[in-house]
Write an enzyme that holds these catalytic residues in place. Structure first.
Site, PDB file in Angstrom:
ATOM      1  N   TYR A  63      11.852  81.627 -23.183  1.00  0.00           N
ATOM      2  CA  TYR A  63      10.637  81.829 -23.973  1.00  0.00           C
ATOM      3  C   TYR A  63       9.717  82.764 -23.203  1.00  0.00           C
ATOM      4  O   TYR A  63       9.165  82.415 -22.182  1.00  0.00           O
ATOM      5  CB  TYR A  63       9.925  80.509 -24.253  1.00  0.00           C
ATOM      6  CG  TYR A  63      10.724  79.509 -25.057  1.00  0.00           C
ATOM      7  CD1 TYR A  63      11.793  79.907 -25.848  1.00  0.00           C
ATOM      8  CD2 TYR A  63      10.392  78.154 -25.032  1.00  0.00           C
ATOM      9  CE1 TYR A  63      12.518  78.984 -26.582  1.00  0.00           C
ATOM     10  CE2 TYR A  63      11.107  77.220 -25.770  1.00  0.00           C
ATOM     11  CZ  TYR A  63      12.175  77.638 -26.534  1.00  0.00           C
ATOM     12  OH  TYR A  63      12.898  76.720 -27.256  1.00  0.00           O
ATOM     13  N   HIS A 130      20.652  75.466 -23.197  1.00  0.00           N
ATOM     14  CA  HIS A 130      20.025  75.982 -24.418  1.00  0.00           C
ATOM     15  C   HIS A 130      21.053  76.437 -25.456  1.00  0.00           C
ATOM     16  O   HIS A 130      20.926  76.144 -26.640  1.00  0.00           O
ATOM     17  CB  HIS A 130      19.105  77.150 -24.048  1.00  0.00           C
ATOM     18  CG  HIS A 130      18.016  77.396 -25.017  1.00  0.00           C
ATOM     19  ND1 HIS A 130      16.853  78.063 -24.698  1.00  0.00           N
ATOM     20  CD2 HIS A 130      17.885  77.075 -26.320  1.00  0.00           C
ATOM     21  CE1 HIS A 130      16.069  78.136 -25.747  1.00  0.00           C
ATOM     22  NE2 HIS A 130      16.679  77.556 -26.756  1.00  0.00           N
ATOM     23  N   SER A 209      12.029  72.773 -34.809  1.00  0.00           N
ATOM     24  CA  SER A 209      11.668  73.378 -36.102  1.00  0.00           C
ATOM     25  C   SER A 209      11.673  72.349 -37.230  1.00  0.00           C
ATOM     26  O   SER A 209      12.237  72.603 -38.305  1.00  0.00           O
ATOM     27  CB  SER A 209      12.608  74.543 -36.440  1.00  0.00           C
ATOM     28  OG  SER A 209      12.493  75.570 -35.494  1.00  0.00           O
ATOM     29  N   PRO A 210      11.041  71.176 -37.028  1.00  0.00           N
ATOM     30  CA  PRO A 210      11.042  70.153 -38.088  1.00  0.00           C
ATOM     31  C   PRO A 210      10.221  70.560 -39.305  1.00  0.00           C
ATOM     32  O   PRO A 210      10.344  69.941 -40.366  1.00  0.00           O
ATOM     33  CB  PRO A 210      10.427  68.934 -37.393  1.00  0.00           C
ATOM     34  CG  PRO A 210       9.529  69.517 -36.350  1.00  0.00           C
ATOM     35  CD  PRO A 210      10.257  70.747 -35.850  1.00  0.00           C
ATOM     36  N   LEU A 211       9.423  71.624 -39.159  1.00  0.00           N
ATOM     37  CA  LEU A 211       8.632  72.128 -40.285  1.00  0.00           C
ATOM     38  C   LEU A 211       9.225  73.418 -40.849  1.00  0.00           C
ATOM     39  O   LEU A 211       8.539  74.179 -41.518  1.00  0.00           O
ATOM     40  CB  LEU A 211       7.180  72.368 -39.849  1.00  0.00           C
ATOM     41  CG  LEU A 211       6.427  71.112 -39.397  1.00  0.00           C
ATOM     42  CD1 LEU A 211       5.029  71.459 -38.925  1.00  0.00           C
ATOM     43  CD2 LEU A 211       6.364  70.095 -40.528  1.00  0.00           C
ATOM     44  N   PHE A 215       7.469  76.877 -42.579  1.00  0.00           N
ATOM     45  CA  PHE A 215       7.607  76.985 -44.033  1.00  0.00           C
ATOM     46  C   PHE A 215       6.956  75.809 -44.750  1.00  0.00           C
ATOM     47  O   PHE A 215       6.288  75.978 -45.770  1.00  0.00           O
ATOM     48  CB  PHE A 215       9.092  77.081 -44.399  1.00  0.00           C
ATOM     49  CG  PHE A 215       9.345  77.222 -45.874  1.00  0.00           C
ATOM     50  CD1 PHE A 215       9.118  78.428 -46.516  1.00  0.00           C
ATOM     51  CD2 PHE A 215       9.815  76.150 -46.631  1.00  0.00           C
ATOM     52  CE1 PHE A 215       9.355  78.567 -47.884  1.00  0.00           C
ATOM     53  CE2 PHE A 215      10.056  76.275 -47.986  1.00  0.00           C
ATOM     54  CZ  PHE A 215       9.822  77.485 -48.617  1.00  0.00           C
ATOM     55  N   SER A 218       2.989  76.157 -44.610  1.00  0.00           N
ATOM     56  CA  SER A 218       2.290  77.206 -45.357  1.00  0.00           C
ATOM     57  C   SER A 218       2.967  77.629 -46.643  1.00  0.00           C
ATOM     58  O   SER A 218       2.354  78.305 -47.470  1.00  0.00           O
ATOM     59  CB  SER A 218       2.122  78.444 -44.461  1.00  0.00           C
ATOM     60  OG  SER A 218       1.466  78.118 -43.263  1.00  0.00           O
TER      61      SER A 218
END
Length: 345
Positions: A63, A130, A209-211, A215, A218
């Site tokens: 990152y 990773h 990325s549970p959302l 997406f 928003s």
């Protein structure tokens, strides 16, 4: 209705690691989703998360690359380190500007030493591979990780984007504490084989990325506001030809959340939380208000009927487009050669 709540603690895996039931994905604080957040603001957000009970912090050496770990190192000074569960990752090298997946013993050790230095800590709580190096038998990579545990450099081992067979092979060398995978209302392919394998072996599940990469926070309008250097611009699901289809899923989740008295993001997060106490989602954000909203998802209670309704809404056919571009390795192409094939160089 989503109310303010205390962040409970859960056991992650069966080796003794205890974490906050919701973590903080730190990737977006140093880019990937647009410009990096100013350092003082990023550190303030991390401190706010910890003060609020979100103590499970997730970073990686790729990152930035590297800048995210340096940021975490600064945020954890003055006694803050003792208040958190720190997870980082290795395995994606950007040496000479070229991306390469690496899992050979020498690289594993060098990556760990470098992360310890950037984070300015003596030990990493949870150290993930990773991405899986498909040139190196997983047993070889795990052997070096086991040595790092014995030396006190790391406490627990994790895998990310690993297949069920790779998880099983790795677990025979040393117990895996957690597997990190993408799991959300629009990414459910892990439910078929990987989640049952983790549960059979007593391995915790960390949902990134549970959302749906924002997406479910928003909706389709998210794409209109992306910076030119936001990597989501290249993701298949955010392309217009797929977005027109995918927005129907968001609209259904949004309508259900309105009836429930919470936001679509809180409903999507609550669905992940309701998968079990062995699951810890790690939503990321750059805004304190969004962090507070995400924490409130822990107070959203879903009945079996509501869970069933959400799962009916979120069938595979309701999502169009792959998770990543074809060049990005995932668990679907993570099997490694047999141990007998290994000849150390």
């Amino acid at each position: 209705m989503a109310e303010s709540c205390r962040v409970r603690r859960i056991k992650l895996g069966s080796q003794g690691l205890e974490v906050s039931a919701q973590g903080l994905g730190c990737m977006g604080l140093t880019g990937h989703y647009g410009a990096s957040k100013p350092e003082t603001e990023a550190i303030a957000l991390i401190h706010h998360a910890i003060h609020s009970g979100v103590t499970f912090l997730d970073t990686s050496d790729m990152y930035g690359p590297e800048t995210n770990e340096i940021l975490l190192g600064k945020a954890l000074k003055d006694g803050v380190r003792e208040k958190v569960e720190l997870a980082t990752k290795f395995g994606i090298s950007y040496a000479e500007g070229n991306r390469e997946i690496k899992g050979d013993p020498a690289y594993v050790r060098a990556a760990c030493e470098a992360s310890l230095k950037r984070l300015d800590v003596t030990c990493i709580d949870l150290y993930y591979q990773h991405r899986i190096d498909t040139r190196v038998p997983i047993e070889i990579t795990m052997g070096e990780l086991k040595k790092l545990i014995e030396e006190g450099k790391i406490k627990y081992i994790g895998l990310s984007e690993a297949s069920a067979s790779t998880i099983r092979r790795a677990h025979t060398v040393h117990p895996i504490t957690a597997v990190q995978l993408e799991w959300s209302l629009w990414t459910r392919d892990v439910e078929e084989e990987i989640v049952p394998t983790c549960r059979e072996l007593g391995i915790g599940i960390v949902s990134y990325s549970p959302l749906g990469r924002g997406f479910f926070a928003s909706g389709p309008k998210l794409v209109e506001n992306l910076d030119n250097n936001d990597f989501r611009k290249a993701l298949p699901r955010f392309q217009q030809e797929n977005l027109d289809h995918n927005k129907i899923l968001y609209e259904k989740v949004s309508a259900m959340s309105e009836k429930k008295g919470c936001t679509p993001a809180q409903l999507a997060l609550a669905w992940v939380h309701h998968q079990g106490d062995d699951v810890c989602p790690i939503p990321g954000t750059t805004k304190i208000e969004n962090l507070n909203q995400n924490i409130r998802a822990l107070s959203v209670k879903l009945t079996p009927e509501e869970m069933s309704e959400l799962e009916t809404i979120a069938q595979p056919e309701s999502v169009k487009g792959e998770r990543y571009m074809a060049t990005v390795p995932t668990f679907k192409n993570s099997d490694t050669p047999p141990l007998s094939s290994w000849n150390a160089v």
